[in-house]
Design a protein around this motif. Structure first.
Motif, PDB file in Angstrom:
ATOM      1  N   ARG A   1     -10.365  -8.729  11.578  1.00 37.48           N
ATOM      2  CA  ARG A   1     -10.684  -7.642  11.462  1.00 37.48           C
ATOM      3  C   ARG A   1     -10.826  -7.560   9.879  1.00 37.48           C
ATOM      4  O   ARG A   1      -9.834  -8.358   9.087  1.00 37.48           O
ATOM      5  CB  ARG A   1      -9.017  -6.593  11.857  1.00 37.48           C
TER       6      ARG A   1
ATOM      7  N   GLN B   1      -8.880  -5.073  23.531  1.00 43.35           N
ATOM      8  CA  GLN B   1      -8.181  -6.001  22.476  1.00 43.35           C
ATOM      9  C   GLN B   1      -6.951  -6.671  22.330  1.00 43.35           C
ATOM     10  O   GLN B   1      -6.270  -5.575  21.750  1.00 43.35           O
ATOM     11  CB  GLN B   1      -8.720  -6.523  21.529  1.00 43.35           C
TER      12      GLN B   1
ATOM     13  N   ALA C   1     -11.690   2.937  10.407  1.00 46.88           N
ATOM     14  CA  ALA C   1     -11.427   3.981  10.758  1.00 46.88           C
ATOM     15  C   ALA C   1      -9.884   3.917  10.073  1.00 46.88           C
ATOM     16  O   ALA C   1      -9.402   4.483   8.761  1.00 46.88           O
ATOM     17  CB  ALA C   1     -10.899   4.597  12.607  1.00 46.88           C
ATOM     18  N   CYS C   2      -9.192   3.334  10.314  1.00 45.60           N
ATOM     19  CA  CYS C   2      -7.582   3.179   9.665  1.00 45.60           C
ATOM     20  C   CYS C   2      -7.602   2.641   8.918  1.00 45.60           C
ATOM     21  O   CYS C   2      -6.892   3.520   7.478  1.00 45.60           O
ATOM     22  CB  CYS C   2      -6.300   2.995  10.982  1.00 45.60           C
TER      23      CYS C   2
ATOM     24  N   PHE D   1      -5.696  -0.140   8.354  1.00 44.84           N
ATOM     25  CA  PHE D   1      -4.338  -0.931   8.041  1.00 44.84           C
ATOM     26  C   PHE D   1      -4.008  -1.753   8.903  1.00 44.84           C
ATOM     27  O   PHE D   1      -3.152  -2.043   9.302  1.00 44.84           O
ATOM     28  CB  PHE D   1      -3.349  -0.285   7.617  1.00 44.84           C
ATOM     29  N   GLY D   2      -5.194  -2.127  10.174  1.00 39.90           N
ATOM     30  CA  GLY D   2      -5.394  -2.339  11.055  1.00 39.90           C
ATOM     31  C   GLY D   2      -4.817  -2.646  12.439  1.00 39.90           C
ATOM     32  O   GLY D   2      -4.887  -3.145  13.745  1.00 39.90           O
ATOM     33  N   VAL D   3      -4.693  -0.597  12.637  1.00 41.56           N
ATOM     34  CA  VAL D   3      -3.806  -0.349  14.316  1.00 41.56           C
ATOM     35  C   VAL D   3      -4.844   0.006  14.982  1.00 41.56           C
ATOM     36  O   VAL D   3      -5.125  -0.162  15.961  1.00 41.56           O
ATOM     37  CB  VAL D   3      -3.119   0.619  14.194  1.00 41.56           C
ATOM     38  N   CYS D   4      -6.223   0.125  14.533  1.00 41.74           N
ATOM     39  CA  CYS D   4      -7.286   0.591  15.389  1.00 41.74           C
ATOM     40  C   CYS D   4      -7.751  -0.629  16.260  1.00 41.74           C
ATOM     41  O   CYS D   4      -8.913  -0.450  17.579  1.00 41.74           O
ATOM     42  CB  CYS D   4      -7.972   1.583  14.862  1.00 41.74           C
ATOM     43  N   VAL D   5      -8.321  -1.830  15.323  1.00 42.15           N
ATOM     44  CA  VAL D   5      -9.135  -2.629  15.929  1.00 42.15           C
ATOM     45  C   VAL D   5     -10.281  -2.369  15.867  1.00 42.15           C
ATOM     46  O   VAL D   5     -10.957  -2.939  16.467  1.00 42.15           O
ATOM     47  CB  VAL D   5      -8.114  -3.671  16.916  1.00 42.15           C
ATOM     48  N   GLY D   6     -10.629  -2.066  15.279  1.00 37.41           N
ATOM     49  CA  GLY D   6     -12.001  -1.156  14.777  1.00 37.41           C
ATOM     50  C   GLY D   6     -13.607  -2.182  14.349  1.00 37.41           C
ATOM     51  O   GLY D   6     -14.585  -1.895  14.660  1.00 37.41           O
TER      52      GLY D   6
ATOM     53  N   PHE E   1      -4.748   7.366  12.233  1.00 37.97           N
ATOM     54  CA  PHE E   1      -6.147   6.677  11.422  1.00 37.97           C
ATOM     55  C   PHE E   1      -5.857   7.522  10.002  1.00 37.97           C
ATOM     56  O   PHE E   1      -6.100   6.387   9.240  1.00 37.97           O
ATOM     57  CB  PHE E   1      -7.230   6.484  12.332  1.00 37.97           C
TER      58      PHE E   1
ATOM     59  N   VAL F   1     -14.271  -4.643  13.367  1.00 40.15           N
ATOM     60  CA  VAL F   1     -14.040  -5.928  13.576  1.00 40.15           C
ATOM     61  C   VAL F   1     -15.063  -7.259  12.850  1.00 40.15           C
ATOM     62  O   VAL F   1     -16.039  -6.671  13.302  1.00 40.15           O
ATOM     63  CB  VAL F   1     -13.614  -6.446  14.946  1.00 40.15           C
TER      64      VAL F   1
ATOM     65  N   LEU G   1      -5.751  -1.708   0.154  1.00 41.11           N
ATOM     66  CA  LEU G   1      -5.113  -2.572   1.416  1.00 41.11           C
ATOM     67  C   LEU G   1      -6.315  -3.711   0.953  1.00 41.11           C
ATOM     68  O   LEU G   1      -7.224  -3.625   0.516  1.00 41.11           O
ATOM     69  CB  LEU G   1      -5.893  -1.582   2.176  1.00 41.11           C
TER      70      LEU G   1
ATOM     71  N   ARG H   1     -17.945  -0.555  16.552  1.00 41.35           N
ATOM     72  CA  ARG H   1     -16.447  -0.463  17.807  1.00 41.35           C
ATOM     73  C   ARG H   1     -15.799   1.336  17.057  1.00 41.35           C
ATOM     74  O   ARG H   1     -15.108   1.244  18.138  1.00 41.35           O
ATOM     75  CB  ARG H   1     -15.291  -1.446  17.290  1.00 41.35           C
ATOM     76  N   ILE H   2     -16.461   1.327  16.581  1.00 44.06           N
ATOM     77  CA  ILE H   2     -16.419   2.442  15.424  1.00 44.06           C
ATOM     78  C   ILE H   2     -17.320   3.234  14.869  1.00 44.06           C
ATOM     79  O   ILE H   2     -17.920   2.715  13.980  1.00 44.06           O
ATOM     80  CB  ILE H   2     -15.016   2.453  14.592  1.00 44.06           C
TER      81      ILE H   2
ATOM     82  N   PHE I   1       3.943   2.515   6.447  1.00 43.61           N
ATOM     83  CA  PHE I   1       3.612   4.027   5.672  1.00 43.61           C
ATOM     84  C   PHE I   1       4.526   4.833   6.547  1.00 43.61           C
ATOM     85  O   PHE I   1       4.462   6.262   6.347  1.00 43.61           O
ATOM     86  CB  PHE I   1       2.295   4.196   6.257  1.00 43.61           C
TER      87      PHE I   1
ATOM     88  N   ALA J   1       1.001  -1.336   0.187  1.00 47.11           N
ATOM     89  CA  ALA J   1      -0.056   0.043   0.196  1.00 47.11           C
ATOM     90  C   ALA J   1       1.040   0.948   0.107  1.00 47.11           C
ATOM     91  O   ALA J   1       2.010   1.318   0.276  1.00 47.11           O
ATOM     92  CB  ALA J   1      -1.203  -0.232   1.599  1.00 47.11           C
TER      93      ALA J   1
ATOM     94  N   GLY K   1      -1.338   0.008  17.334  1.00 45.99           N
ATOM     95  CA  GLY K   1      -0.869  -1.081  17.589  1.00 45.99           C
ATOM     96  C   GLY K   1       0.258  -1.915  18.100  1.00 45.99           C
ATOM     97  O   GLY K   1       1.158  -0.689  19.304  1.00 45.99           O
TER      98      GLY K   1
ATOM     99  N   TYR L   1     -12.123 -12.081  17.451  1.00 45.48           N
ATOM    100  CA  TYR L   1     -12.767 -10.961  16.914  1.00 45.48           C
ATOM    101  C   TYR L   1     -11.767 -10.807  15.531  1.00 45.48           C
ATOM    102  O   TYR L   1     -10.471 -10.501  15.686  1.00 45.48           O
ATOM    103  CB  TYR L   1     -13.033  -9.526  17.084  1.00 45.48           C
TER     104      TYR L   1
ATOM    105  N   GLY M   1      -2.942   2.342  21.285  1.00 38.65           N
ATOM    106  CA  GLY M   1      -3.829   1.927  20.673  1.00 38.65           C
ATOM    107  C   GLY M   1      -4.466   2.154  19.076  1.00 38.65           C
ATOM    108  O   GLY M   1      -5.134   2.999  18.644  1.00 38.65           O
TER     109      GLY M   1
ATOM    110  N   ILE N   1     -13.430   0.004  21.467  1.00 37.29           N
ATOM    111  CA  ILE N   1     -12.791  -1.043  21.331  1.00 37.29           C
ATOM    112  C   ILE N   1     -12.131  -2.428  22.658  1.00 37.29           C
ATOM    113  O   ILE N   1     -12.404  -3.530  21.969  1.00 37.29           O
ATOM    114  CB  ILE N   1     -11.458  -0.882  20.966  1.00 37.29           C
TER     115      ILE N   1
ATOM    116  N   GLU O   1       2.381  -2.863  11.450  1.00 43.64           N
ATOM    117  CA  GLU O   1       1.111  -2.617  11.206  1.00 43.64           C
ATOM    118  C   GLU O   1       1.505  -0.907  10.135  1.00 43.64           C
ATOM    119  O   GLU O   1       0.863  -1.045   8.808  1.00 43.64           O
ATOM    120  CB  GLU O   1      -0.192  -2.350  11.021  1.00 43.64           C
TER     121      GLU O   1
END
Lengths: 273, 303
Positions: free
Chosen positions: A258, B74, A230-231, A233-238, B269, A240, A102, B59-60, B33, A8, B25, A256, B22, B71, B29
């Motif tokens: 992503r 997790q 949100a992101c 690319f995996g970091v926010c884990v929102g 994000f 799911v 992505l 969750r968002i 970037f 990406a 990560g 869960y 948070g 979240i 990931e």
């Protein structure tokens, strides 16, 4: 078709044109530096300047078409909120933030299998790119498309590259089969198709019905999911989705998945509908 | 050129810009970037004693100039973190602060003690402020006594700098700040998210699966600055400021108001490489202002 997913990038790209292709459905063509995108992958667009903070998050969109010669991609979306409104109103030549590609991509069916693509509403676009790509690789997919009404159906010219056999359904009976697209899927799976494989994208309830039908018929089914994101690319884990096989997982950490990075394409049997 | 090096509670930072817990990560990931070696450091996603599944989705949800999240921490748990996540982090050329949360003060201390055996961790940030943890987090951070108890237990269990991360969801944040400093906190990070909710009136349901969540993003920056100003006047330990930072100017406002360093959170994000741009922006603004060291700016707000 099963090469690893491309890396990406986070770049500014230019809008070539935006056209209305069905009622409140828009197609925006973007000139991109690299068209290496696998069918089913998505992009995150930022239809505002970096200095502005509204709308704040990016908008995740699937890719409906790729033109390698012209170095363009097409996104198709329904104008429903501030981000799709901002995107729709960008003029030719305007810049838009582009993050992608992505996520994972649609798995290629076994040689000789018949891909049955089942799309509903604004879930149809990734299936157009996938069908187009499948045909290049010698498959003859069947495309089943459902929408609320005739005026919400994408025109033939957009669907034609994806399949020679396009069948339509509308909830109100104004075009094609009167009823849900799952009715079309019922009929298609009654035909003597050699090893059908179903790929679906659309509203959650529609995909759940498609997954259920496929499970009953023991037909493989892959679904392209959508969640608030949100992101991307995996970091926010929102974004799911709950996994179905929780007992077999070593830890609750994996209960869960992503949608953005473990998906968006999932084997329909591996998630909780 | 302005010297951006910053000592935060004994942690030598290349510059005063870190990534907030948070929002990055465990580093991997983001690496495609963002060159993490451009930053002062990163704060890991919260780890708890045991693995956690997190909350049910959604969750968002995006809100005006920000977003809500629920979240629910997790995470792979302490052992999963050390076995699976730490090797990648350890190899990064940036300071790694590990964020922890637990249901009791004693379990916080056990985690800190176990992490003391892991070489290379720069500091421990204690999450006494998550609004999404039903058995900890904000439950501690809303009470001076409970905050004091957790921080004192962690302080006694580790040789590393201890940073207390505070919640804005309190009546008197200065009282909490004094309590954690009295408990032995070497520094403070503030603010965690504001408790918030989004509602769909048509379905008459909350949007988030957890009903409420934590508000973050540009919407909360004025709240963060006001609380930072209060805490800066109340205590003498260094403060990491966070809450809605999306630009170098935002970061500089936090430094002037009393933050020794800043954390970039939700902005990542949207702009995964943005924190490095913020470092570059701070550098050029300070150089243009003729500053020799970034520290000249800290806590210089004239009122």
């Amino acid at each position: 078709m099963n090469e690893p997913s491309p890396t990406a990038t986070d770049v500014q790209v230019r809008v070539v044109a935006t056209t209305e292709v069905a009622e409140a459905f828009f197609q925006t063509r973007l000139e991109v530096p690299d068209t290496t995108i696998r069918p089913g992958q998505f992009i995150q667009l930022r239809p505002r300047s970096e200095q502005s903070i509204y709308p704040f998050l990016r908008i995740p969109l699937s890719v409906a078409a790729v033109d390698v010669q012209q170095q363009t991609i097409d996104v198709l979306y329904e104008q429903v909120g501030p981000k799709t409104t901002a995107l729709r109103h960008l003029a030719a030549g305007d810049e838009v933030g582009f993050l992608g590609p992505l996520g994972n991509h649609f798995p290629t069916p076994e040689p000789g299998a018949v891909p049955v693509l089942v799309g509903g509403g604004i879930g149809v676009p990734p299936l157009i790119y996938f069908g187009t790509s499948l045909r290049v690789h010698g498959y003859e997919p069947i495309l089943l498309v459902g929408a609320r009404s005739a005026n919400k159906h994408l025109p033939d010219r957009l669907l034609a590259p994806a399949a020679a056999d396009v069948r339509r359904a509308s909830d109100d009976g104004t075009l094609g089969h009167a009823g849900f697209v799952t009715g079309l899927l019922h009929s298609a799976l009654d035909e003597p198709l050699p090893s059908p494989v179903v790929y679906t994208c659309g509203p959650h309830g529609m995909m759940a019905a498609v997954a259920r039908l496929c499970a009953e018929r023991d037909v493989p089914c892959f679904a392209s999911l959508e969640e608030y994101m949100a992101c991307g690319f995996g970091v926010c884990v929102g974004c799911v989705v709950e996994r179905a096989n929780k007992e077999s997982l070593p830890s609750p950490y994996g209960h869960y998945a992503r949608v953005c990075i473990d998906g968006p394409i999932f084997d329909a049997r591996q998630i909780v509908w | 050129m302005t010297d951006l090096r910053t000592n935060f509670a004994g942690i030598e930072l290349r510059n005063p810009v870190l990534l907030a817990s948070g929002t990055c990560g465990y580093g991997d990931e983001l690496a495609p970037f963002l060159d993490l070696s451009r930053l002062g450091g990163i704060v890991t996603k919260t780890i708890t004693p045991e693995p956690r599944a997190g909350n049910a989705p959604p969750r968002i949800v995006e809100t005006a100039a920000g977003m809500l999240n629920s979240i629910g921490l997790q995470n792979p748990g302490l052992k999963g973190f050390i076995d699976d996540k730490w090797p990648y982090l350890a190899a990064l050329d940036t300071k790694i602060i590990v964020n922890i949360a637990a249901p009791t003060a004693a379990l916080h201390a056990e985690m800190a003690a176990r992490l003391d055996d892991v070489e290379g961790i720069a500091g421990i940030e204690v999450n006494i402020s998550s609004p999404n943890m039903k058995d900890g987090g904000m439950l501690f951070g809303c009470s001076p006594t409970a905050s004091h108890g957790v921080i004192a237990a962690v302080r006694a269990a580790t040789r590393r700098p201890v940073i207390a991360k505070l919640t804005p969801n309190v009546t008197d944040i200065a009282a909490i700040a004094r309590a954690v400093v009295d408990g032995g906190a070497d520094g403070i990070a503030m603010i965690n998210t504001l408790l918030g909710m989004a509602v769909d009136w048509r379905t008459r349901k909350p949007i988030l699966g957890n009903i409420t969540g934590g508000l973050s993003g540009p919407a909360i920056k004025p709240v963060a600055l006001a609380l930072l100003w209060k805490v800066h006047q109340a205590v003498d330990v260094p403060i990491m400021g966070l809450g809605g930072i999306t630009s170098a100017e935002d970061a500089l406002e936090f430094l002037v108001t009393g933050a020794t360093a800043v954390q970039v959170g939700t902005a990542t994000f949207v702009e995964p490489g943005g924190a490095a741009d913020i470092v570059a922006g701070i550098e050029s603004h300070c150089a243009a202002a003729g500053m020799a060291r970034i520290g000249e700016l800290v806590g210089t707000l004239g009122v």
